[in-house]
Design an enzyme around this catalytic site. Structure first.
Site, PDB file in Angstrom:
ATOM      1  N   HIS A   1      77.535  22.971 -12.856  1.00  0.00           N
ATOM      2  CA  HIS A   1      78.308  23.011 -14.095  1.00  0.00           C
ATOM      3  C   HIS A   1      77.421  23.391 -15.284  1.00  0.00           C
ATOM      4  CE1 HIS A   1      81.976  20.760 -12.603  1.00  0.00           C
ATOM      5  NE2 HIS A   1      81.110  20.579 -11.611  1.00  0.00           N
TER       6      HIS A   1
ATOM      7  N   ASP B   1      83.081  21.209 -20.578  1.00  0.00           N
ATOM      8  CA  ASP B   1      83.423  21.172 -19.166  1.00  0.00           C
ATOM      9  C   ASP B   1      84.728  20.404 -18.978  1.00  0.00           C
ATOM     10  OD1 ASP B   1      83.308  20.090 -16.255  1.00  0.00           O
ATOM     11  OD2 ASP B   1      81.634  21.505 -16.347  1.00  0.00           O
TER      12      ASP B   1
END
Length: 479
Positions: free
Chosen positions: A23, A120
Site C-alpha cells: 500500500h 488509503d
C-alpha cells in the site's frame, strides 16, 4: 467555470498511506508524481516508516510523522509496518494501531489546510474528517480496477452468507470463474470499505487504461456512478538503477551484484520467483517449489522471505525447506535472495523470461510494465481476481492452480501445491514453444503500452493532468 479561469498556483495535497509495503510504496510514488508536477505534497506517516521514505523528501515533498502506538497494542518499539511482523496476531495489532492514528492525523489536517486528501481505503474515517473540513478526498486502494469491478459484482450478486458464494463473477464484460471462493471474513472486511470509497470524489488507480481495458472503466463508472483515474504504472517514476534499488525497504543485495549476475544470462532464460513482503509458505511448500525449479532446469532468482529469528539457521533446519545440496548444485544457475530484493530492477532486465508471482497488484503491474509474462499463484486479498486478468482476459500468463484463498499471507496453508504442477507451469512459459511465444508477444506489447502511457501524451499522463485540473476546479469552487 472554464479552464482559463483556474488558479494556476500549485495544489497542496496530504497523503495518508497504510503501513504495509504493498500500500505504502505505490501511494508514495503517486505523491512523488504530484510533486514532480510542481505541487506541494505532505506524506503523513510514522517514525519507522519515515526512515524508508526520507530519500524522497524535496522542497515540494515533505514528511510529517505521528507517533505509532506500538506499545499500547503490545508490539515492540519500532514495529510499525505489516512487513515487520510474521503472525496473524501481530498483523492484527499493527492494523489496530494504524486505526488509532486518526486523532493525531485529524489534528494535523485541521491545522494544515489542503486542497485534497489522498488516503488509503483502509482508513475509512478519513471520509468523516474530510467532510467535516470540506476538503475533497481521493481514495487509493492498491487494486486493479478489474478487481474492484469483480468485487462489486460478487457482493451485489451474492447474499451475505458464505454458503451462497460461488466462484462465478457475473455481469462483467468477460465471464470469469475464479479458482476459489472468496472467504467470508474477507468479504466482511472489504465490502464496507468499498462502499465508503464510493463516497469519495474518485479513486486513483495504479494502472494504465489499456491493461484494465476501456470496457472495465466504462463498466465501473456506469454501475457505480463513480470516477476512476488511471495514472500508472507509478513505478515508472523510478528512472535510474539507484532509484529502482532504493524503492521500498533497503535491499539485501546490491544493484551491481544483481545486474552482474543477470548480465551473464541469455535473454528470456531466467525465472524470477517472489511472493511479496508478507506471504509465508511452509517448509514443505518451499521444498516442493525448490524441487520443481531444479527439475525445470531454468536459471532462477528466488526471493525467499527472511525467516525472522532464523537468520542463521543450521544446515539441518535449512534442509527442511531446501533439498540437500541444492545451493551447491545450482551455484551457477540460481541466486537466492533472503529478504527484500530490487524487484523493478530485476524485472526490467532482458534476461528475465517469466515471473512466478502471488499476483499482488504492485508485482503484477511491475511485471506488465517490463513486458514479463507471469506464472500465477494467488494467495490472499484480491489476488485471485488479478490472476484472471493476467491469464484469461489479457493472456499474458499461466496458472499454477492454487485453490486456497486466505485473508492474509501468514496463514498456514492446508494444501500443498505439488512440484509437478509447479514444474509444468514453469515449462509452459520457459520452453520456448508456440504457446510461450504467443504469451510473451502479448506481454511485450502490453509492456510497450505501459511505458507509453506514462510518457507525455500517453493515457496515464493525460489522466494525471486531467485530475490536477479537476482538483483546481474544486479549489475554485470552495473559494
Amino acid at each position: 467555470m472554464g479552464a482559463l479561469d483556474l488558479d494556476e498556483g500549485p495544489l497542496t495535497l496530504h497523503f495518508i498511506p497504510y503501513p504495509s509495503p504493498g500500500h505504502m510504496i505505490p501511494l508514495c510514488d503517486i505523491a512523488r508524481l504530484f510533486s514532480s508536477r510542481g505541487h506541494h505534497v505532505t506524506i503523513i506517516t510514522t517514525p519507522s516508516n519515515a526512515q524508508t521514505l526520507h530519500k524522497f523528501v524535496s522542497h515540494r515533498l515533505r514528511l510529517h510523522t505521528v507517533n505509532f502506538p506500538s506499545r499500547q497494542l503490545g508490539l515492540p518499539e519500532g514495529v510499525e509496518n505489516l512487513a515487520a511482523v510474521n503472525s496473524v496476531e501481530d498483523s492484527d495489532r499493527v492494523h489496530e494501531a494504524a486505526m488509532l492514528l486518526r486523532g493525531p492525523i485529524e489534528c494535523f489536517l485541521e491545522r494544515n489546510p489542503a486542497d485534497c486528501i489522498v488516503a488509503d481505503f483502509f482508513f475509512p474515517w478519513v471520509h468523516d474528517v474530510a467532510t467535516k473540513l470540506r476538503i475533497p478526498r481521493l481514495v487509493f486502494n492498491g487494486f486493479s480496477l478489474f478487481a474492484v469491478c469483480a468485487m462489486h459484482s460478487m457482493y451485489a450478486n451474492n447474499p451475505m452468507h458464505l454458503d451462497a458464494y460461488s466462484n462465478v463473477v457475473r455481469d462483467l464484460p468477460h465471464r470469469i470463474t475464479l479458482n476459489a471462493t472468496p472467504p467470508k471474513v474477507l468479504v466482511d472486511l472489504t465490502k464496507p470499505l468499498l462502499e465508503t470509497e464510493l463516497k469519495s470524489h474518485g479513486i486513483i488507480v495504479n494502472n494504465f487504461a489499456e491493461l484494465d481495458g476501456e470496457d472495465y472503466i466504462q463498466h465501473y463508472e456506469k454501475t457505480t456512478g463513480h470516477k476512476a483515474w488511471h495514472i500508472g504504472p507509478v513505478s515508472h517514476i523510478c528512472r535510474t538503477a539507484e532509484e529502482k534499488t532504493e524503492r521500498g525497504q533497503e535491499s539485501v543485495v546490491s544493484a551491481h551484484k544483481c545486474l552482474s549476475w543477470l548480465n551473464s544470462k541469455r535473454a528470456n532464460s531466467v525465472l524470477y520467483i517472489c511472493f511479496g513482503s508478507i506471504n509465508q509458505f511452509s517448509d514443505k511448500q518451499l521444498y516442493e517449489m525448490a524441487c520443481a525449479v531444479e527439475a525445470s532446469g531454468c536459471d532462477f532468482v528466488w526471493v525467499v522471505p527472511e525467516k525472522k529469528g532464523k537468520e542463521n539457521e543450521s544446515e539441518e533446519e535449512k534442509e527442511k525447506w531446501l533439498p540437500r545440496g541444492f545451493e551447491k548444485r545450482n551455484v551457477m544457475k540460481g541466486m537466492i535472495i533472503r529478504g527484500w530484493a530490487p524487484q523493478v530492477l530485476i524485472l526490467g532486465h532482458v534476461a528475465l523470461g517469466a515471473f512466478l508471482t502471488h499476483c499482488g497488484w504492485n508485482s503484477t503491474v511491475e511485471a506488465v510494465s517490463a513486458g514479463v509474462p507471469m506464472i500465477t499463484w494467488p494467495v490472499h486479498d484480491e489476488q485471485f481476481y488479478n490472476e484472471k486478468l493476467i491469464s484469461e482476459v489479457r493472456g499474458i500468463g499461466v496458472e499454477v492452480g492454487a485453490e486456497e484463498w486466505d485473508v492474509i499471507g501468514f496463514v498456514e496453508k492446508k494444501k500443498v501445491v505439488g512440484r509437478e504442477s509447479i514444474e509444468k507451469a514453469v515449462r509452459r512459459l520457459m520452453d520456448g514453444g508456440d504457446e510461450a511465444q504467443q504469451i510473451r508477444r502479448r506481454a511485450r506489447e502490453l509492456g510497450k503500452k505501459a511505458r507509453a502511457a506514462v510518457e507525455e501524451g500517453g493515457s496515464s499522463h493525460k489522466n494525471l493532468t486531467s485530475l490536477i485540473d479537476e482538483l483546481k476546479r474544486l479549489r475554485e469552487c470552495r473559494k
